[in-house]
Design a protein around this motif. Sequence first.
Motif, PDB file in Angstrom:
ATOM      1  N   GLY A 138     -58.158  59.072  53.801  1.00  0.00           N
ATOM      2  CA  GLY A 138     -57.312  59.080  54.784  1.00  0.00           C
ATOM      3  C   GLY A 138     -56.080  58.046  55.150  1.00  0.00           C
ATOM      4  N   ASP A 139     -56.320  58.289  56.308  1.00  0.00           N
ATOM      5  CA  ASP A 139     -54.223  56.687  56.300  1.00  0.00           C
ATOM      6  C   ASP A 139     -55.279  56.310  57.586  1.00  0.00           C
ATOM      7  OD1 ASP A 139     -52.498  55.221  56.675  1.00  0.00           O
ATOM      8  OD2 ASP A 139     -51.143  57.538  56.265  1.00  0.00           O
ATOM      9  N   PHE A 140     -55.737  55.072  56.985  1.00  0.00           N
ATOM     10  CA  PHE A 140     -56.104  53.990  58.026  1.00  0.00           C
ATOM     11  C   PHE A 140     -55.567  53.809  58.900  1.00  0.00           C
ATOM     12  CE2 PHE A 140     -60.036  55.342  56.142  1.00  0.00           C
ATOM     13  CZ  PHE A 140     -61.119  55.767  57.347  1.00  0.00           C
ATOM     14  N   ASN A 141     -53.903  53.307  57.346  1.00  0.00           N
ATOM     15  CA  ASN A 141     -53.024  53.094  58.702  1.00  0.00           C
ATOM     16  C   ASN A 141     -51.964  53.457  59.229  1.00  0.00           C
ATOM     17  OD1 ASN A 141     -50.718  50.313  58.207  1.00  0.00           O
ATOM     18  ND2 ASN A 141     -49.201  52.301  57.748  1.00  0.00           N
ATOM     19  N   LYS A 178     -57.803  62.684  58.959  1.00  0.00           N
ATOM     20  CA  LYS A 178     -59.178  62.691  58.119  1.00  0.00           C
ATOM     21  C   LYS A 178     -59.666  61.730  58.346  1.00  0.00           C
ATOM     22  CE  LYS A 178     -62.015  63.632  54.912  1.00  0.00           C
ATOM     23  NZ  LYS A 178     -62.826  64.278  55.213  1.00  0.00           N
ATOM     24  N   ALA A 179     -59.120  60.098  58.677  1.00  0.00           N
ATOM     25  CA  ALA A 179     -59.006  58.483  58.804  1.00  0.00           C
ATOM     26  C   ALA A 179     -59.990  58.946  60.284  1.00  0.00           C
ATOM     27  CB  ALA A 179     -58.096  57.842  58.724  1.00  0.00           C
ATOM     28  N   ARG A 180     -59.357  59.132  61.603  1.00  0.00           N
ATOM     29  CA  ARG A 180     -60.235  59.614  62.437  1.00  0.00           C
ATOM     30  C   ARG A 180     -61.390  59.631  62.258  1.00  0.00           C
ATOM     31  NH1 ARG A 180     -56.371  62.397  66.996  1.00  0.00           N
ATOM     32  NH2 ARG A 180     -56.486  63.999  65.553  1.00  0.00           N
ATOM     33  N   GLU A 181     -61.476  61.473  61.445  1.00  0.00           N
ATOM     34  CA  GLU A 181     -62.824  62.342  61.653  1.00  0.00           C
ATOM     35  C   GLU A 181     -63.519  61.439  60.922  1.00  0.00           C
ATOM     36  OE1 GLU A 181     -62.049  65.776  59.434  1.00  0.00           O
ATOM     37  OE2 GLU A 181     -61.278  66.596  61.397  1.00  0.00           O
ATOM     38  N   ILE A 182     -63.082  60.647  59.445  1.00  0.00           N
ATOM     39  CA  ILE A 182     -64.130  59.511  59.298  1.00  0.00           C
ATOM     40  C   ILE A 182     -64.649  57.965  60.745  1.00  0.00           C
ATOM     41  CG2 ILE A 182     -64.695  57.404  57.932  1.00  0.00           C
ATOM     42  CD1 ILE A 182     -62.749  59.368  55.722  1.00  0.00           C
ATOM     43  N   ILE A 183     -63.738  58.013  60.624  1.00  0.00           N
ATOM     44  CA  ILE A 183     -64.679  56.069  61.605  1.00  0.00           C
ATOM     45  C   ILE A 183     -65.129  56.845  63.464  1.00  0.00           C
ATOM     46  CG2 ILE A 183     -63.525  55.151  63.646  1.00  0.00           C
ATOM     47  CD1 ILE A 183     -61.037  54.854  61.852  1.00  0.00           C
ATOM     48  N   LEU A 204     -68.901  56.532  64.182  1.00  0.00           N
ATOM     49  CA  LEU A 204     -69.739  55.809  65.136  1.00  0.00           C
ATOM     50  C   LEU A 204     -70.207  56.691  65.891  1.00  0.00           C
ATOM     51  CD1 LEU A 204     -66.218  55.168  66.832  1.00  0.00           C
ATOM     52  CD2 LEU A 204     -67.670  53.303  66.701  1.00  0.00           C
ATOM     53  N   GLN A 205     -70.771  57.662  65.890  1.00  0.00           N
ATOM     54  CA  GLN A 205     -71.818  59.174  65.637  1.00  0.00           C
ATOM     55  C   GLN A 205     -72.894  58.169  65.151  1.00  0.00           C
ATOM     56  OE1 GLN A 205     -71.069  60.901  68.519  1.00  0.00           O
ATOM     57  NE2 GLN A 205     -72.862  60.703  68.590  1.00  0.00           N
ATOM     58  N   THR A 257     -65.111  47.476  57.733  1.00  0.00           N
ATOM     59  CA  THR A 257     -63.405  47.383  57.222  1.00  0.00           C
ATOM     60  C   THR A 257     -62.918  49.019  57.194  1.00  0.00           C
ATOM     61  OG1 THR A 257     -63.628  44.911  56.976  1.00  0.00           O
ATOM     62  CG2 THR A 257     -61.485  45.775  56.681  1.00  0.00           C
ATOM     63  N   TYR A 258     -61.673  49.094  57.762  1.00  0.00           N
ATOM     64  CA  TYR A 258     -61.180  50.725  57.343  1.00  0.00           C
ATOM     65  C   TYR A 258     -59.491  49.733  56.978  1.00  0.00           C
ATOM     66  CZ  TYR A 258     -64.855  53.106  60.637  1.00  0.00           C
ATOM     67  OH  TYR A 258     -65.822  53.752  60.681  1.00  0.00           O
ATOM     68  N   HIS A 259     -59.126  48.607  57.560  1.00  0.00           N
ATOM     69  CA  HIS A 259     -57.915  48.535  57.309  1.00  0.00           C
ATOM     70  C   HIS A 259     -57.956  46.678  57.804  1.00  0.00           C
ATOM     71  CE1 HIS A 259     -53.196  47.360  58.812  1.00  0.00           C
ATOM     72  NE2 HIS A 259     -53.674  48.513  56.923  1.00  0.00           N
TER      73      HIS A 259
END
Length: 232
Positions: A40-43, A74-79, A83-84, A132-134
């Motif tokens: 995923g593109d966390f940047n 995709k990065a958003r879904e991972i985060i 959290l969930q 840490t994602y980014h």
Amino acid sequence: MSNIFSDNSQIGVVSTFAELVHTDFKGEMNALCWYRNLDGDFNEIVAQLHLKENITEVYPEDLQALQLSEKGNKAREIILNDLQLLSDFGASPSLNLLKCYDRDDEFDFISTDVYSFHVDRSPIATDTFLCTYHGASSDIISNSQAEQKILVPEIRTKLKELYDGPEEEFENFLKENYFDLHYQLHPNAEPINLGLGHLWRLAVDHPKQQVQPCIHRAPVENEGEYRLLLIC
């Protein structure tokens, strides 16, 4: 799985969230890693978020409002999933966009900010989770490669010079000011960087803890780069 982590007696490596939260710490092992190579593109997420202060909490609705590419989504879904998972487990996760933490520069011989190697302490049984994602990622160190700063003779002498109360309450003074939570590395100590994308569980100092708490620190941020950090 990474040999860097798998071959370290301080770190247990798992492959699911269930293993992460249900594996017991034991012996020297006081850090657990759900090892992941995230796609995923966390940047892209960081570039669209707005820093309001040096530390800005990012809420799920903030993430949902972003217009993202397929990799950003995709990065958003991972985060959101992380959290969930933590919320369902009973934790209170926080997603932070970070420029920097506050520095403690009151004394030149000891610091109590998060850039100093330290342990977390709690009155109840709990653990520290972080990912840490980014940006720059945190470090841990084996307990055998560090000692409490309050036990270093020259530091202890200076702390006693600061203290003006009765001798029998000196240890309470150290705890009340969090001096006892901070550690100094031995010569040739080798910190382990926690890397990007892995979800970590670190042992905390609490009354029911069966192992030594995990010594860790926040990294010095990379110039011109924000960190995106999940922590609870």
